[in-house]
Design a protein around this motif. Sequence first.
Motif, short mmCIF file in Angstrom:
data_model
loop_
_atom_site.label_atom_id
_atom_site.label_comp_id
_atom_site.label_asym_id
_atom_site.label_seq_id
_atom_site.Cartn_x
_atom_site.Cartn_y
_atom_site.Cartn_z
N PRO A 23 0.94 -1.15 -0.05
CA PRO A 23 0.09 0.05 -0.02
C PRO A 23 0.87 1.26 0.03
CG PRO A 23 -0.10 -1.13 2.05
CD PRO A 23 0.51 -2.03 1.26
N GLY A 24 1.99 1.29 0.75
CA GLY A 24 2.64 2.56 0.62
C GLY A 24 3.25 2.95 -0.77
N ALA A 30 0.10 6.78 -6.99
CA ALA A 30 -0.99 7.08 -7.22
C ALA A 30 -1.47 8.42 -8.04
CB ALA A 30 -2.12 7.04 -5.90
N PRO A 31 -0.63 9.37 -7.62
CA PRO A 31 -0.97 10.57 -8.27
C PRO A 31 -0.55 10.56 -9.89
CG PRO A 31 0.23 11.13 -6.30
CD PRO A 31 -0.11 9.48 -6.33
N VAL A 60 -12.42 -1.38 -10.00
CA VAL A 60 -10.98 -1.62 -9.54
C VAL A 60 -10.31 -0.31 -9.50
CG1 VAL A 60 -8.85 -2.44 -10.18
CG2 VAL A 60 -10.91 -3.94 -10.14
N ILE A 61 -10.24 0.73 -10.40
CA ILE A 61 -9.72 2.02 -10.44
C ILE A 61 -10.43 2.83 -9.30
CG2 ILE A 61 -9.29 4.09 -11.66
CD1 ILE A 61 -9.32 2.33 -14.10
N GLY A 62 -11.68 2.88 -9.15
CA GLY A 62 -12.38 3.42 -8.20
C GLY A 62 -11.99 3.31 -6.59
N ALA A 63 -11.90 1.82 -6.38
CA ALA A 63 -11.74 1.21 -5.11
C ALA A 63 -10.10 1.45 -4.83
CB ALA A 63 -11.89 -0.29 -5.05
N THR A 64 -9.29 1.47 -5.74
CA THR A 64 -7.92 1.37 -5.71
C THR A 64 -7.56 2.83 -5.18
OG1 THR A 64 -7.35 -0.33 -7.04
CG2 THR A 64 -5.56 1.29 -6.44
N ALA A 65 -8.33 3.75 -5.89
CA ALA A 65 -8.31 5.47 -5.63
C ALA A 65 -8.55 5.81 -4.23
CB ALA A 65 -9.09 6.23 -6.80
N TRP A 66 -9.77 4.99 -4.13
CA TRP A 66 -10.18 5.59 -2.46
C TRP A 66 -9.32 5.17 -1.41
CZ3 TRP A 66 -11.76 2.56 1.56
CH2 TRP A 66 -12.49 3.29 2.80
#
Length: 464
Positions: A23-24, A30-31, A60-66
Amino acid sequence: MSIIDAVVPGAAILFAMVAAVAPGRAARLAPIMLPLLVIGCLVQWVLESFYWQMVPIYLVIGATAWLTLSRTPATASRRRRILTGAGRGTVGLLALIAILPWGFQPVPHLPEPTGRYRVGSEIFRWVDQQRPETATEAAGVHRNVVVQAWYPTDFASGRRWVYIDGLGRLPGSVSLVPSFLMSNYGSIDTHAFADVPISADRMQWPVVLFSPGYGAPRAFYTGLVTDLASRGFVVLAIDHPYESAVTELADGTLATPAGHFPDNAADGDRYMAEQLSVRAADLRFVVDQLGRSDAVGLLAGRLDTDHIAAVGHSFGGATAVAAAALDPRIRAAVNIDGTLYGDLPDRALQRPFLLLESDHSETGHSAQYLDRSRSLIEHLQAGGFRYEIAEANHFSFTDAPLFLAAPARYAVAQFIGGSRGPVDTQRAADDIMAAFLQGPLGGSPADIPAAAAHHPNIHGGPVP
């Protein structure tokens, strides 16, 4: 599958898996990654329209962004805690689920024809006023016969033929394929052009009638028939309404299957024999139309009605044999993997005959198929050939395997066979058929065994 179809989902799934296990690192990426993924989705939508397969990717993209974006140390810390538990598992599970729909091609890619000619196409929707339609109880309905002509041409136009009839109003499934999987099939390149004249290389062209398998629409054989047409034949692919999964009739309505196959084996045999009679009458009606200039559009006067053959796959193969046995205008018959019904196995066929088979060990042909094929061959009056294509299964002659992405095709082949693949199988079948048809359809006799030997692991030859 196009490059963008592979890159955007692949990047989204990979980034989601990184978020699940690291996650780190995902938060630092992410940006950059998330805007690129969003842009990729927008580009795909604009260039190729909406694919239902992209919906899980959006999730998937939405969940990963959140779970990766943060604006304050507090939210970052809270999201990292979420990622250490159920959130990370959820993202990983979503990523795995998102892979599954890509087993189905959003827009299948059909192989390009290999013959010397481009391919033109035209559809004819005829009504046989001499035959009432027995499959429907509606009064005054006569038998429709729908034919798509695939023919050699020297020209290309700006318009290509749509793959299958009835897009946008299909029934729930088409030959067991859920119709929602076909939502983008209007973009399939059939490699056939509309509104183009038939090639001027010869005044008249030999004709091949093609009958599909039981319940299958003619569209599912586009790869096979376009390649045959590119070799110098006018191929007339026929839909048999109320048996075919979907047929657009002359009045624009869609006909779907109306028959109910009996559970009892003996009743099933009788039912198939009755259907065979209907189909054979369809082929004979098509032959009747070929000399009518008002019936065949751009092909008027360009069809060699003295040289006609019948070809079919599965039940269509039996149909081809039945039509050739009944109609002296049909000069040859090709049966591709078709079980015979009624008295057909005992007919003394007066026309040259070719039996093309999938791998016996992979398809598992029934005792009926084997016994009846043997009987027909024993009664042949004009000789014939029989070839078995190794590592091909019953469906390898159709486009259906191409509806799956390559990894999914490979996985399916481990269970039901067909590892040779539809492209190689169809090319081998067309090479053998083209060589076989040369003589009966007015050309110079070709070396049929040599055409078969050009491909590996094809067994067979002339039959007595």
